[in-house]
Design a protein around this motif. Structure first.
Motif, PDB file in Angstrom:
ATOM      1  N   LEU A  26       0.827  -1.205   0.000  1.00  0.00           N
ATOM      2  CA  LEU A  26       0.000   0.000   0.000  1.00  0.00           C
ATOM      3  C   LEU A  26       0.864   1.259   0.000  1.00  0.00           C
ATOM      4  CD1 LEU A  26      -2.719  -1.116   2.565  1.00  0.00           C
ATOM      5  CD2 LEU A  26      -3.001  -0.891   0.093  1.00  0.00           C
ATOM      6  N   CYS A  27       1.938   1.253   0.763  1.00  0.00           N
ATOM      7  CA  CYS A  27       2.833   2.419   0.815  1.00  0.00           C
ATOM      8  C   CYS A  27       3.520   2.654  -0.522  1.00  0.00           C
ATOM      9  CB  CYS A  27       3.890   2.226   1.905  1.00  0.00           C
ATOM     10  SG  CYS A  27       3.223   2.348   3.571  1.00  0.00           S
ATOM     11  N   ARG A  29       2.251   1.940  -3.299  1.00  0.00           N
ATOM     12  CA  ARG A  29       1.142   2.168  -4.244  1.00  0.00           C
ATOM     13  C   ARG A  29       1.102   1.121  -5.344  1.00  0.00           C
ATOM     14  NH1 ARG A  29       1.245   8.714  -4.470  1.00  0.00           N
ATOM     15  NH2 ARG A  29       0.740   8.971  -2.280  1.00  0.00           N
ATOM     16  N   GLU A  32      -4.107  -1.369  -3.700  1.00  0.00           N
ATOM     17  CA  GLU A  32      -5.026  -0.522  -2.936  1.00  0.00           C
ATOM     18  C   GLU A  32      -5.978  -1.429  -2.169  1.00  0.00           C
ATOM     19  OE1 GLU A  32      -8.012   0.475  -6.639  1.00  0.00           O
ATOM     20  OE2 GLU A  32      -6.428   1.874  -6.111  1.00  0.00           O
ATOM     21  N   ILE A  33      -6.551  -0.897  -1.119  1.00  0.00           N
ATOM     22  CA  ILE A  33      -7.420  -1.692  -0.262  1.00  0.00           C
ATOM     23  C   ILE A  33      -8.739  -1.952  -0.972  1.00  0.00           C
ATOM     24  CG2 ILE A  33      -8.694  -1.744   1.899  1.00  0.00           C
ATOM     25  CD1 ILE A  33      -6.472  -0.085   3.135  1.00  0.00           C
ATOM     26  N   SER A  36     -11.659  -4.061   3.959  1.00  0.00           N
ATOM     27  CA  SER A  36     -10.900  -3.819   5.189  1.00  0.00           C
ATOM     28  C   SER A  36     -11.800  -3.897   6.410  1.00  0.00           C
ATOM     29  CB  SER A  36     -10.233  -2.441   5.130  1.00  0.00           C
ATOM     30  OG  SER A  36     -11.233  -1.442   5.122  1.00  0.00           O
ATOM     31  N   PHE A  45      -3.664   3.536   7.456  1.00  0.00           N
ATOM     32  CA  PHE A  45      -4.500   2.623   6.677  1.00  0.00           C
ATOM     33  C   PHE A  45      -5.440   1.835   7.577  1.00  0.00           C
ATOM     34  CE2 PHE A  45      -0.450   2.877   4.319  1.00  0.00           C
ATOM     35  CZ  PHE A  45      -0.929   3.422   3.143  1.00  0.00           C
ATOM     36  N   PRO A  48      -6.271  -4.052   6.348  1.00  0.00           N
ATOM     37  CA  PRO A  48      -6.735  -4.672   5.102  1.00  0.00           C
ATOM     38  C   PRO A  48      -7.057  -6.149   5.280  1.00  0.00           C
ATOM     39  CG  PRO A  48      -4.370  -4.415   5.055  1.00  0.00           C
ATOM     40  CD  PRO A  48      -4.843  -3.787   6.326  1.00  0.00           C
ATOM     41  N   VAL A  51      -6.438  -6.886  -0.634  1.00  0.00           N
ATOM     42  CA  VAL A  51      -5.840  -5.790  -1.393  1.00  0.00           C
ATOM     43  C   VAL A  51      -5.875  -6.154  -2.874  1.00  0.00           C
ATOM     44  CG1 VAL A  51      -4.356  -4.907   0.447  1.00  0.00           C
ATOM     45  CG2 VAL A  51      -3.483  -6.637  -1.073  1.00  0.00           C
TER      46      VAL A  51
END
Length: 84
Positions: A26-27, A29, A32-33, A36, A45, A48, A51
């Protein structure tokens, strides 16, 4: 539950990763979630469960190759002197 499901961009399941790995994705990119737990948070965030990858990953390796063995493969393995 300490594993997060990773799905492809077309929502086909790929594999499971740890929460730590999912947060790294996620960091960066890369993902994406998709789903969750809204009550739990990891940094900025939400926790999750699933993802989704941003770009589609081709998974031909899953379906290519045919059966695990073949007549030609057995003969090659045994130096063309197979007993059966």
């Amino acid at each position: 539950m300490n594993a997060v499901l990773v799905v492809n961009a077309d929502l086909g399941p790929l594999h499971r990763v740890t929460i730590k790995h999912a947060i790294r994705m996620l960091c960066r990119r890369v993902a994406e979630i998709h789903e969750s737990d809204p009550d739990q948070v990891v940094g900025v965030f939400p926790m999750p469960r699933v993802v989704r990858l941003v770009r589609y990953v081709v998974t031909r390796w899953r379906f290519a190759g045919g059966p695990a063995w073949s007549r030609a493969g057995v003969l090659r393995r045994d130096g063309r002197c197979c007993g059966y």
